[in-house]
Write a protein that holds these residues in place. Structure first.
Motif, PDB file in Angstrom:
ATOM      1  N   THR A 180       0.825  -1.210   0.000  1.00 53.11           N
ATOM      2  CA  THR A 180       0.000   0.000   0.000  1.00 53.11           C
ATOM      3  C   THR A 180       0.858   1.260   0.000  1.00 53.11           C
ATOM      4  OG1 THR A 180      -0.247   0.082   2.412  1.00 53.11           O
ATOM      5  CG2 THR A 180      -1.921  -1.156   1.174  1.00 53.11           C
ATOM      6  N   ALA A 181       2.137   1.133   0.311  1.00 49.35           N
ATOM      7  CA  ALA A 181       3.050   2.274   0.261  1.00 49.35           C
ATOM      8  C   ALA A 181       3.491   2.584  -1.165  1.00 49.35           C
ATOM      9  CB  ALA A 181       4.286   2.014   1.130  1.00 49.35           C
ATOM     10  N   ASP A 182       3.222   1.678  -2.099  1.00 47.62           N
ATOM     11  CA  ASP A 182       3.658   1.860  -3.482  1.00 47.62           C
ATOM     12  C   ASP A 182       2.955   3.037  -4.136  1.00 47.62           C
ATOM     13  OD1 ASP A 182       5.211  -0.366  -3.147  1.00 47.62           O
ATOM     14  OD2 ASP A 182       4.042  -1.661  -4.458  1.00 47.62           O
ATOM     15  N   THR A 183       3.657   3.689  -5.038  1.00 46.38           N
ATOM     16  CA  THR A 183       3.075   4.794  -5.788  1.00 46.38           C
ATOM     17  C   THR A 183       2.836   4.416  -7.250  1.00 46.38           C
ATOM     18  OG1 THR A 183       5.246   5.703  -6.328  1.00 46.38           O
ATOM     19  CG2 THR A 183       4.185   6.532  -4.320  1.00 46.38           C
ATOM     20  N   MET A 184       3.169   3.196  -7.609  1.00 46.68           N
ATOM     21  CA  MET A 184       2.915   2.749  -8.970  1.00 46.68           C
ATOM     22  C   MET A 184       2.138   1.437  -8.906  1.00 46.68           C
ATOM     23  SD  MET A 184       6.753   1.464 -10.167  1.00 46.68           S
ATOM     24  CE  MET A 184       6.338   1.647 -11.861  1.00 46.68           C
ATOM     25  N   PRO A 185       1.408   1.096  -9.957  1.00 39.78           N
ATOM     26  CA  PRO A 185       0.642  -0.147  -9.949  1.00 39.78           C
ATOM     27  C   PRO A 185       1.543  -1.360  -9.712  1.00 39.78           C
ATOM     28  CG  PRO A 185      -0.022   1.234 -11.791  1.00 39.78           C
ATOM     29  CD  PRO A 185       1.201   1.865 -11.183  1.00 39.78           C
ATOM     30  N   PHE A 186       1.008  -2.341  -8.985  1.00 34.43           N
ATOM     31  CA  PHE A 186       1.790  -3.523  -8.651  1.00 34.43           C
ATOM     32  C   PHE A 186       2.337  -4.221  -9.885  1.00 34.43           C
ATOM     33  CE2 PHE A 186       1.875  -8.161  -8.127  1.00 34.43           C
ATOM     34  CZ  PHE A 186       2.969  -8.238  -7.295  1.00 34.43           C
ATOM     35  N   ALA A 187       1.537  -4.349 -10.931  1.00 28.58           N
ATOM     36  CA  ALA A 187       1.999  -5.061 -12.134  1.00 28.58           C
ATOM     37  C   ALA A 187       3.248  -4.406 -12.718  1.00 28.58           C
ATOM     38  CB  ALA A 187       0.888  -5.112 -13.176  1.00 28.58           C
ATOM     39  N   GLU A 188       3.270  -3.077 -12.729  1.00 27.81           N
ATOM     40  CA  GLU A 188       4.429  -2.368 -13.278  1.00 27.81           C
ATOM     41  C   GLU A 188       5.648  -2.523 -12.360  1.00 27.81           C
ATOM     42  OE1 GLU A 188       3.259   1.651 -14.208  1.00 27.81           O
ATOM     43  OE2 GLU A 188       1.464   0.919 -15.234  1.00 27.81           O
ATOM     44  N   ALA A 189       5.436  -2.404 -11.059  1.00 25.45           N
ATOM     45  CA  ALA A 189       6.544  -2.573 -10.112  1.00 25.45           C
ATOM     46  C   ALA A 189       7.106  -3.992 -10.208  1.00 25.45           C
ATOM     47  CB  ALA A 189       6.081  -2.269  -8.690  1.00 25.45           C
ATOM     48  N   ALA A 190       6.224  -4.971 -10.379  1.00 28.09           N
ATOM     49  CA  ALA A 190       6.676  -6.360 -10.477  1.00 28.09           C
ATOM     50  C   ALA A 190       7.532  -6.572 -11.728  1.00 28.09           C
ATOM     51  CB  ALA A 190       5.475  -7.305 -10.486  1.00 28.09           C
ATOM     52  N   VAL A 191       7.134  -5.984 -12.844  1.00 32.95           N
ATOM     53  CA  VAL A 191       7.925  -6.098 -14.075  1.00 32.95           C
ATOM     54  C   VAL A 191       9.295  -5.466 -13.877  1.00 32.95           C
ATOM     55  CG1 VAL A 191       8.118  -5.368 -16.490  1.00 32.95           C
ATOM     56  CG2 VAL A 191       5.936  -6.244 -15.627  1.00 32.95           C
ATOM     57  N   GLN A 202      -0.801 -11.234 -22.425  1.00 32.01           N
ATOM     58  CA  GLN A 202      -1.518  -9.975 -22.632  1.00 32.01           C
ATOM     59  C   GLN A 202      -1.392  -9.066 -21.406  1.00 32.01           C
ATOM     60  OE1 GLN A 202      -5.661 -10.531 -23.503  1.00 32.01           O
ATOM     61  NE2 GLN A 202      -6.054  -8.352 -23.774  1.00 32.01           N
ATOM     62  N   SER A 203      -1.502  -9.630 -20.223  1.00 34.90           N
ATOM     63  CA  SER A 203      -1.388  -8.839 -18.991  1.00 34.90           C
ATOM     64  C   SER A 203       0.017  -8.257 -18.841  1.00 34.90           C
ATOM     65  CB  SER A 203      -1.736  -9.709 -17.777  1.00 34.90           C
ATOM     66  OG  SER A 203      -1.562  -8.997 -16.589  1.00 34.90           O
ATOM     67  N   ALA A 204       1.023  -9.094 -19.101  1.00 35.35           N
ATOM     68  CA  ALA A 204       2.407  -8.614 -19.022  1.00 35.35           C
ATOM     69  C   ALA A 204       2.655  -7.543 -20.069  1.00 35.35           C
ATOM     70  CB  ALA A 204       3.383  -9.772 -19.196  1.00 35.35           C
ATOM     71  N   ALA A 205       2.147  -7.748 -21.273  1.00 35.57           N
ATOM     72  CA  ALA A 205       2.360  -6.790 -22.363  1.00 35.57           C
ATOM     73  C   ALA A 205       1.745  -5.435 -22.034  1.00 35.57           C
ATOM     74  CB  ALA A 205       1.774  -7.334 -23.664  1.00 35.57           C
ATOM     75  N   LYS A 206       0.607  -5.428 -21.372  1.00 37.70           N
ATOM     76  CA  LYS A 206      -0.043  -4.165 -20.995  1.00 37.70           C
ATOM     77  C   LYS A 206       0.845  -3.365 -20.039  1.00 37.70           C
ATOM     78  CE  LYS A 206      -4.202  -2.348 -18.854  1.00 37.70           C
ATOM     79  NZ  LYS A 206      -5.418  -2.667 -18.123  1.00 37.70           N
ATOM     80  N   ALA A 207       1.383  -4.036 -19.006  1.00 33.39           N
ATOM     81  CA  ALA A 207       2.262  -3.348 -18.053  1.00 33.39           C
ATOM     82  C   ALA A 207       3.542  -2.880 -18.742  1.00 33.39           C
ATOM     83  CB  ALA A 207       2.587  -4.274 -16.883  1.00 33.39           C
ATOM     84  N   ILE A 208       4.099  -3.722 -19.595  1.00 35.67           N
ATOM     85  CA  ILE A 208       5.339  -3.373 -20.304  1.00 35.67           C
ATOM     86  C   ILE A 208       5.122  -2.184 -21.227  1.00 35.67           C
ATOM     87  CG2 ILE A 208       6.965  -4.196 -22.057  1.00 35.67           C
ATOM     88  CD1 ILE A 208       6.625  -7.015 -20.613  1.00 35.67           C
ATOM     89  N   LYS A 209       3.994  -2.158 -21.912  1.00 32.49           N
ATOM     90  CA  LYS A 209       3.689  -1.035 -22.807  1.00 32.49           C
ATOM     91  C   LYS A 209       3.691   0.278 -22.024  1.00 32.49           C
ATOM     92  CE  LYS A 209       0.216   0.664 -26.030  1.00 32.49           C
ATOM     93  NZ  LYS A 209      -1.094   0.435 -26.631  1.00 32.49           N
ATOM     94  N   GLU A 210       3.097   0.273 -20.829  1.00 29.62           N
ATOM     95  CA  GLU A 210       3.062   1.491 -20.015  1.00 29.62           C
ATOM     96  C   GLU A 210       4.462   1.871 -19.542  1.00 29.62           C
ATOM     97  OE1 GLU A 210       1.889   4.872 -18.096  1.00 29.62           O
ATOM     98  OE2 GLU A 210       0.864   3.719 -19.664  1.00 29.62           O
ATOM     99  N   LEU A 211       5.274   0.880 -19.161  1.00 28.69           N
ATOM    100  CA  LEU A 211       6.644   1.149 -18.716  1.00 28.69           C
ATOM    101  C   LEU A 211       7.495   1.696 -19.861  1.00 28.69           C
ATOM    102  CD1 LEU A 211       7.102  -1.990 -16.467  1.00 28.69           C
ATOM    103  CD2 LEU A 211       6.910   0.391 -15.688  1.00 28.69           C
ATOM    104  N   LEU A 212       7.292   1.184 -21.067  1.00 25.67           N
ATOM    105  CA  LEU A 212       7.990   1.705 -22.241  1.00 25.67           C
ATOM    106  C   LEU A 212       7.585   3.156 -22.493  1.00 25.67           C
ATOM    107  CD1 LEU A 212       7.653  -1.407 -24.574  1.00 25.67           C
ATOM    108  CD2 LEU A 212       9.827  -0.386 -23.847  1.00 25.67           C
ATOM    109  N   ARG A 213       6.276   3.434 -22.378  1.00 27.20           N
ATOM    110  CA  ARG A 213       5.760   4.782 -22.586  1.00 27.20           C
ATOM    111  C   ARG A 213       6.386   5.772 -21.598  1.00 27.20           C
ATOM    112  NH1 ARG A 213       2.711   8.388 -20.675  1.00 27.20           N
ATOM    113  NH2 ARG A 213       1.962   7.224 -18.893  1.00 27.20           N
ATOM    114  N   GLN A 214       6.592   5.328 -20.363  1.00 24.82           N
ATOM    115  CA  GLN A 214       7.163   6.184 -19.329  1.00 24.82           C
ATOM    116  C   GLN A 214       8.686   6.277 -19.409  1.00 24.82           C
ATOM    117  OE1 GLN A 214       5.736   5.359 -15.288  1.00 24.82           O
ATOM    118  NE2 GLN A 214       3.974   4.334 -16.200  1.00 24.82           N
TER     119      GLN A 214
END
Length: 141
Positions: free
Chosen positions: A23-34, A58-70
Motif C-alpha cells: 500500500t506504500a507503493d506509488t505505482m501499480p503492482f503489475a508495473e513494479a513487479a515487471v 496480454q497482462s504482461a504486455a499491458k504493463a510493459i507497454k506502459e513502462l515503455l511509454r514512461q
C-alpha cells in the motif's frame, strides 16, 4: 503447533505483510513487479516476464507497454528471433524501482522500530535466514 498449522500461519502472516507493505507503493503492482523482474533477470522477453509473474502474455504486455511509454524500460530486437523484443531497465526505471523499494523499506522499518522491542527485532532478524532457506527449497520443486 504442527507443521501444517505452522505453514498456514506463516503463509497468512507473510501474505498479509506483503499486501500491507504494497500500500506504500506509488505505482501499480503489475508495473513494479515487471521492473523488479527486469532488475533481477534482465534482459527478458514479454513471454518470460509473463511466465515469471504467472500472468497471461496480454497482462504482461499491458504493463510493459506502459513502462515503455514512461521510459522506465527500453526494448531492443532479439538477436535470434526478430519477432521478439528484449526488455531492459533504463536508468530512470532503476531509479523508480529503487525509490519504490526505499519507500517500502522505510515504512516497514518504522513500524518495526515502533512496535518491536530490541529482543523482538533480534528474533525477527534470526528468522530471515530460515525463511530464505525455505524459499530456496521451494524454488527447486
Amino acid at each position: 503447533m504442527d507443521d501444517q498449522q505452522l505453514a498456514e500461519e506463516l503463509r497468512s502472516a507473510v501474505g498479509e505483510l506483503v499486501r500491507t507493505v504494497r500500500t506504500a507503493d506509488t505505482m501499480p503492482f503489475a508495473e513494479a513487479a515487471v521492473l523488479g523482474h527486469l532488475d533481477r533477470d534482465s534482459p527478458l522477453t514479454t513471454a518470460e516476464v509473463a511466465q515469471l509473474r504467472g500472468v497471461s502474455h496480454q497482462s504482461a504486455a499491458k504493463a510493459i507497454k506502459e513502462l515503455l511509454r514512461q521510459g522506465l524500460v527500453r526494448a531492443e530486437a532479439h538477436p535470434s528471433d526478430g519477432r521478439k523484443l528484449l526488455l531492459h531497465l533504463t536508468p530512470a526505471g532503476r531509479h523508480r524501482l529503487s525509490e519504490e523499494r526505499r519507500r517500502r523499506a522505510d515504512w516497514l522499518g518504522s513500524a518495526i522500530s515502533e512496535v518491536l522491542s530490541t529482543g523482538e527485532r533480534d528474533s525477527l532478524a534470526a528468522v530471515l535466514p530460515l525463511l530464505s532457506r525455505v524459499t530456496a527449497h521451494l524454488k527447486t520443486k
